[in-house]
Design a protein around this motif. Structure first.
Motif, PDB file in Angstrom:
ATOM      1  N   VAL A  24       0.823  -1.202   0.000  1.00 36.58           N
ATOM      2  CA  VAL A  24       0.000   0.000   0.000  1.00 36.58           C
ATOM      3  C   VAL A  24       0.859   1.255   0.000  1.00 36.58           C
ATOM      4  O   VAL A  24       0.500   2.282  -0.595  1.00 36.58           O
ATOM      5  CB  VAL A  24      -0.959  -0.015   1.214  1.00 36.58           C
ATOM      6  N   ALA A  25       2.034   1.190   0.631  1.00 34.17           N
ATOM      7  CA  ALA A  25       2.925   2.355   0.722  1.00 34.17           C
ATOM      8  C   ALA A  25       3.861   2.495  -0.471  1.00 34.17           C
ATOM      9  O   ALA A  25       4.411   3.571  -0.706  1.00 34.17           O
ATOM     10  CB  ALA A  25       3.743   2.284   2.011  1.00 34.17           C
ATOM     11  N   ALA A  26       4.070   1.422  -1.226  1.00 31.40           N
ATOM     12  CA  ALA A  26       5.106   1.398  -2.254  1.00 31.40           C
ATOM     13  C   ALA A  26       4.656   2.035  -3.568  1.00 31.40           C
ATOM     14  O   ALA A  26       3.463   2.121  -3.878  1.00 31.40           O
ATOM     15  CB  ALA A  26       5.555  -0.038  -2.509  1.00 31.40           C
ATOM     16  N   ASP A  27       5.653   2.449  -4.334  1.00 37.67           N
ATOM     17  CA  ASP A  27       5.426   2.859  -5.722  1.00 37.67           C
ATOM     18  C   ASP A  27       5.633   1.683  -6.665  1.00 37.67           C
ATOM     19  O   ASP A  27       5.012   1.604  -7.727  1.00 37.67           O
ATOM     20  CB  ASP A  27       6.409   3.973  -6.110  1.00 37.67           C
ATOM     21  N   TYR A  28       6.544   0.785  -6.263  1.00 39.61           N
ATOM     22  CA  TYR A  28       6.933  -0.342  -7.111  1.00 39.61           C
ATOM     23  C   TYR A  28       7.094  -1.588  -6.253  1.00 39.61           C
ATOM     24  O   TYR A  28       7.374  -1.508  -5.061  1.00 39.61           O
ATOM     25  CB  TYR A  28       8.264  -0.070  -7.825  1.00 39.61           C
ATOM     26  N   VAL A  29       6.932  -2.756  -6.903  1.00 38.60           N
ATOM     27  CA  VAL A  29       7.206  -4.022  -6.222  1.00 38.60           C
ATOM     28  C   VAL A  29       8.019  -4.914  -7.148  1.00 38.60           C
ATOM     29  O   VAL A  29       7.740  -5.024  -8.341  1.00 38.60           O
ATOM     30  CB  VAL A  29       5.901  -4.716  -5.767  1.00 38.60           C
ATOM     31  N   LEU A  30       9.068  -5.503  -6.576  1.00 41.63           N
ATOM     32  CA  LEU A  30       9.948  -6.431  -7.288  1.00 41.63           C
ATOM     33  C   LEU A  30       9.849  -7.785  -6.594  1.00 41.63           C
ATOM     34  O   LEU A  30       9.960  -7.855  -5.370  1.00 41.63           O
ATOM     35  CB  LEU A  30      11.387  -5.914  -7.242  1.00 41.63           C
ATOM     36  N   SER A  31       9.657  -8.865  -7.376  1.00 37.17           N
ATOM     37  CA  SER A  31       9.445 -10.183  -6.794  1.00 37.17           C
ATOM     38  C   SER A  31      10.518 -11.174  -7.229  1.00 37.17           C
ATOM     39  O   SER A  31      10.462 -11.695  -8.354  1.00 37.17           O
ATOM     40  CB  SER A  31       8.062 -10.727  -7.195  1.00 37.17           C
ATOM     41  N   PRO A  32      11.489 -11.439  -6.352  1.00 37.41           N
ATOM     42  CA  PRO A  32      12.467 -12.494  -6.654  1.00 37.41           C
ATOM     43  C   PRO A  32      11.780 -13.855  -6.688  1.00 37.41           C
ATOM     44  O   PRO A  32      10.866 -14.131  -5.896  1.00 37.41           O
ATOM     45  CB  PRO A  32      13.453 -12.416  -5.472  1.00 37.41           C
TER      46      PRO A  32
END
Length: 250
Positions: A128-136
């Protein structure tokens, strides 16, 4: 401040390793980085202990505003014992977390959030707080099943709570170049999920945990394998930040 959550609902994919190297990569490029550890295992906090701020991550979930003093290139808000109990908190803590992260946006260029390997209030707060998400991800069947659930979570949060959230992609990690199964899985991902994949691979090498145990990125070690690992990390991060809009060296 651009905020990147490093998240996967499955454990063992190396998200803490990716998050730490991401923060170090950004700091070496001259950017001020806030690293937020909300994983109760606190592995990232151990690696970045010399960079600790006066605040701990449970304070981000409180209604009271926080103040964080910069500590060099990377400033750590470390995980504390209260993180283990956070899943039983009132759901309104999600809003407190977002407010506190937003309040720090003028002090840092980037924020990297290391999340726990399960869906709950902490991971939801990060998304909810992020601009981006990266998933290893690992190139194994169970990991691929896990990323399908993670994608549902990400796009659900984007639709309901955070329309600005952007998925940077799945980053293959701990790749075994001798495994025909993993190479076949990577080819299958490229075929079926190319738009959701970071087209790079981080190999499985003992030099990576060795570097983090010393609190340094793997590319700073002088071993040949470590330097190759460093090239893989930097190539992957270049792709990631081309999607963000670029990261310039200062």
């Amino acid at each position: 401040m651009k905020t990147v959550a490093v998240s996967n609902q499955k454990g063992g994919t190396g998200k803490t390793c990716i998050g730490l190297h991401l923060a170090m990569y950004l700091a070496e490029a001259g950017h001020s980085v806030l690293f937020v550890d909300i994983d109760p295992q606190a592995n990232a906090s151990k690696t970045l202990a010399p960079h600790s701020s006066q605040e701990v991550s449970s304070s981000l979930f409180a209604a009271e505003p926080i103040e964080v003093k910069k500590n060099g290139g990377i400033t750590l808000i470390s995980a504390d014992a209260k993180m283990a109990d956070m899943e039983r908190a009132n759901p309104q803590v999600v809003g407190h977390f977002r407010k506190n992260i937003n309040s720090l946006s003028g002090a840092f260029d980037f924020c990297v959030i290391d999340t726990p390997p399960s869906l709950g209030l902490r991971m939801t707060s990060a998304l909810v707080a992020a601009d981006y998400v990266l998933s290893p991800i690992e190139l194994e069947e169970y990991s691929i099943d896990g990323i399908k659930m993670m994608l549902q979570t990400i796009f659900g949060v984007k639709q309901k709570y955070n329309p600005k959230l952007e998925f940077l992609g799945m980053l293959p990690n701990r790749f075994n170049s001798r495994s025909e199964r993993q190479k076949a899985t990577f080819s299958e991902l490229v075929k079926n999920y190319s738009e959701l994949l970071v087209p790079a691979k981080i190999g499985f090498r003992s030099s990576i945990p060795e570097a983090l145990a010393s609190g340094v990125p793997v590319w700073s070690l002088k071993k040949t394998a470590a330097k190759e690992a460093g090239r893989e990390f930097k190539a992957a991060f270049k792709i990631v930040f081309d999607r963000v809009g670029g990261v310039s060296d200062e």
